[in-house]
Scaffold this motif. Sequence first.
Motif, mmCIF file in Angstrom:
data_model
loop_
_atom_site.group_PDB
_atom_site.id
_atom_site.type_symbol
_atom_site.label_atom_id
_atom_site.label_comp_id
_atom_site.label_asym_id
_atom_site.label_seq_id
_atom_site.Cartn_x
_atom_site.Cartn_y
_atom_site.Cartn_z
ATOM 1 N N PHE A 162 6.621 -6.766 1.599
ATOM 2 C CA PHE A 162 5.737 -6.956 2.753
ATOM 3 C C PHE A 162 5.828 -8.412 3.187
ATOM 4 C CE2 PHE A 162 1.606 -8.031 4.602
ATOM 5 C CZ PHE A 162 1.440 -7.014 5.523
ATOM 6 N N ASP A 163 6.260 -8.637 4.441
ATOM 7 C CA ASP A 163 6.402 -9.988 4.984
ATOM 8 C C ASP A 163 6.012 -9.942 6.456
ATOM 9 O OD1 ASP A 163 7.040 -12.621 5.492
ATOM 10 O OD2 ASP A 163 9.199 -12.362 5.234
ATOM 11 N N PHE A 164 4.700 -9.964 6.708
ATOM 12 C CA PHE A 164 4.155 -9.777 8.051
ATOM 13 C C PHE A 164 4.214 -11.075 8.847
ATOM 14 C CE2 PHE A 164 0.644 -9.358 11.134
ATOM 15 C CZ PHE A 164 1.070 -8.222 11.787
ATOM 16 N N ARG A 165 5.349 -11.261 9.527
ATOM 17 C CA ARG A 165 5.575 -12.398 10.425
ATOM 18 C C ARG A 165 6.788 -12.046 11.267
ATOM 19 N NH1 ARG A 165 10.071 -15.158 8.725
ATOM 20 N NH2 ARG A 165 10.746 -14.592 6.644
ATOM 21 N N VAL A 166 6.931 -12.685 12.427
ATOM 22 C CA VAL A 166 8.112 -12.448 13.242
ATOM 23 C C VAL A 166 9.340 -12.829 12.409
ATOM 24 C CG1 VAL A 166 9.377 -13.139 15.316
ATOM 25 C CG2 VAL A 166 6.908 -12.737 15.433
ATOM 26 N N GLY A 167 10.283 -11.906 12.302
ATOM 27 C CA GLY A 167 11.458 -12.088 11.472
ATOM 28 C C GLY A 167 11.273 -11.593 10.050
ATOM 29 N N GLY A 168 10.045 -11.278 9.668
ATOM 30 C CA GLY A 168 9.760 -10.781 8.322
ATOM 31 C C GLY A 168 10.195 -9.330 8.170
ATOM 32 N N ARG A 169 10.400 -8.938 6.888
ATOM 33 C CA ARG A 169 10.875 -7.578 6.596
ATOM 34 C C ARG A 169 9.891 -6.854 5.697
ATOM 35 N NH1 ARG A 169 15.157 -7.285 3.356
ATOM 36 N NH2 ARG A 169 15.425 -5.103 3.823
ATOM 37 N N ASP A 170 9.721 -5.593 5.990
ATOM 38 C CA ASP A 170 8.977 -4.679 5.127
ATOM 39 C C ASP A 170 9.955 -3.660 4.553
ATOM 40 O OD1 ASP A 170 6.610 -5.891 5.805
ATOM 41 O OD2 ASP A 170 5.729 -4.144 6.787
ATOM 42 N N VAL A 171 9.720 -3.269 3.309
ATOM 43 C CA VAL A 171 10.485 -2.212 2.666
ATOM 44 C C VAL A 171 9.492 -1.282 1.990
ATOM 45 C CG1 VAL A 171 12.162 -1.638 0.857
ATOM 46 C CG2 VAL A 171 12.475 -3.704 2.238
ATOM 47 N N GLU A 218 -2.587 -7.049 6.531
ATOM 48 C CA GLU A 218 -2.937 -7.421 5.158
ATOM 49 C C GLU A 218 -2.261 -6.461 4.190
ATOM 50 O OE1 GLU A 218 -7.189 -7.665 4.858
ATOM 51 O OE2 GLU A 218 -7.317 -8.998 6.602
ATOM 52 N N GLU A 219 -1.488 -7.017 3.283
ATOM 53 C CA GLU A 219 -0.660 -6.202 2.400
ATOM 54 C C GLU A 219 -1.457 -5.169 1.609
ATOM 55 O OE1 GLU A 219 2.888 -6.598 -0.911
ATOM 56 O OE2 GLU A 219 1.711 -8.382 -0.408
ATOM 57 N N ASP A 220 -2.575 -5.561 1.013
ATOM 58 C CA ASP A 220 -3.340 -4.606 0.201
ATOM 59 C C ASP A 220 -3.824 -3.429 1.030
ATOM 60 O OD1 ASP A 220 -5.119 -6.372 1.528
ATOM 61 O OD2 ASP A 220 -6.692 -6.011 0.046
ATOM 62 N N GLN A 221 -4.200 -3.690 2.286
ATOM 63 C CA GLN A 221 -4.640 -2.587 3.147
ATOM 64 C C GLN A 221 -3.472 -1.691 3.554
ATOM 65 O OE1 GLN A 221 -7.675 -2.852 6.080
ATOM 66 N NE2 GLN A 221 -8.155 -4.968 5.494
ATOM 67 N N LYS A 222 -2.354 -2.295 3.950
ATOM 68 C CA LYS A 222 -1.219 -1.473 4.367
ATOM 69 C C LYS A 222 -0.709 -0.624 3.209
ATOM 70 C CE LYS A 222 2.960 -1.321 7.059
ATOM 71 N NZ LYS A 222 3.982 -2.043 7.812
ATOM 72 N N LEU A 223 -0.670 -1.204 2.032
ATOM 73 C CA LEU A 223 -0.231 -0.466 0.848
ATOM 74 C C LEU A 223 -1.138 0.729 0.570
ATOM 75 C CD1 LEU A 223 1.880 -0.448 -1.389
ATOM 76 C CD2 LEU A 223 0.418 -2.002 -2.686
ATOM 77 N N ASP A 224 -2.414 0.600 0.939
ATOM 78 C CA ASP A 224 -3.386 1.673 0.699
ATOM 79 C C ASP A 224 -3.129 2.918 1.540
ATOM 80 O OD1 ASP A 224 -5.850 2.596 -0.601
ATOM 81 O OD2 ASP A 224 -6.720 2.463 1.411
ATOM 82 N N TRP A 225 -2.616 2.771 2.754
ATOM 83 C CA TRP A 225 -2.466 3.940 3.626
ATOM 84 C C TRP A 225 -1.018 4.266 3.996
ATOM 85 C CZ3 TRP A 225 -0.272 3.617 8.494
ATOM 86 C CH2 TRP A 225 -0.170 2.344 9.057
ATOM 87 N N PHE A 226 -0.122 3.300 3.977
ATOM 88 C CA PHE A 226 1.242 3.520 4.450
ATOM 89 C C PHE A 226 2.093 4.074 3.311
ATOM 90 C CE2 PHE A 226 5.574 2.326 5.611
ATOM 91 C CZ PHE A 226 5.613 2.645 6.949
ATOM 92 N N GLY A 227 2.484 5.317 3.406
ATOM 93 C CA GLY A 227 3.297 5.926 2.365
ATOM 94 C C GLY A 227 2.508 6.382 1.162
ATOM 95 N N ALA A 228 1.188 6.283 1.251
ATOM 96 C CA ALA A 228 0.354 6.743 0.142
ATOM 97 C C ALA A 228 0.205 8.261 0.218
ATOM 98 C CB ALA A 228 -1.017 6.079 0.210
ATOM 99 N N GLY A 229 -0.168 8.858 -0.871
ATOM 100 C CA GLY A 229 -0.418 10.298 -0.873
ATOM 101 C C GLY A 229 0.066 10.943 -2.143
ATOM 102 N N ASP A 230 -0.353 12.164 -2.341
ATOM 103 C CA ASP A 230 -0.041 12.891 -3.565
ATOM 104 C C ASP A 230 1.382 13.434 -3.601
ATOM 105 O OD1 ASP A 230 -2.623 12.424 -4.403
ATOM 106 O OD2 ASP A 230 -3.374 14.354 -3.685
ATOM 107 N N THR A 231 2.060 13.495 -2.460
ATOM 108 C CA THR A 231 3.396 14.104 -2.422
ATOM 109 C C THR A 231 4.509 13.083 -2.578
ATOM 110 O OG1 THR A 231 3.527 13.911 -0.020
ATOM 111 C CG2 THR A 231 2.581 15.949 -0.905
ATOM 112 N N PHE A 232 4.162 11.840 -2.853
ATOM 113 C CA PHE A 232 5.115 10.739 -2.793
ATOM 114 C C PHE A 232 4.944 9.845 -4.011
ATOM 115 C CE2 PHE A 232 6.662 6.777 -0.672
ATOM 116 C CZ PHE A 232 7.833 7.275 -0.126
#
Length: 153
Positions: free
Chosen positions: A52-61, A31-45
């Motif tokens: 976000f395109d969660f499917r076989v062949g899909g791409r994330d950036v 789920e995009e909102d959840q992944k956005l919450d923890w992946f790459g999150a933080g005060d140093t970034f």
Amino acid sequence: MTTERRLARAGFTLTRDYPVPPDRVWAAFAEEDQKLDWFGAGDTFEPGEWAFDFRVGGRDVAEGTFHDGPVSRYEATYTDIVEHVRIVTTYDMWLDGVHMSTSVASFEFEPIDEGTRFTHVEHGVFLDQFWPDGPNREEGSRGLLDALGNHLA
């Protein structure tokens, strides 16, 4: 100045037990909102481009700038998804626009009595001036799994 052309390979396996059911851990990836919450999150970034395109062949950036530091770019393609069981990706990393590495990563979600056993296995090739960075990738992945654990708490 000529860049020295070399490469190195690195691999690692990380396992975490999370005290929540597999569908909850799965949702943190699917789920995009959840992944956005923890992946790459933080005060140093400082976040930048996101896709976000969660499917076989899909791409994330995920692109962003470390405070007082370089721009990091992650581009992944999903090659296999079995709901609540596994995710397999190939991904590339860039640092300030220079291709750093290519990796294959698998994520497994195993139900256990206490919740979910999550296993991350990765094999990477690190290019040119980034050839000694394999141990840093493992450390960074440990940090992401800690952030996932905080998200799930």
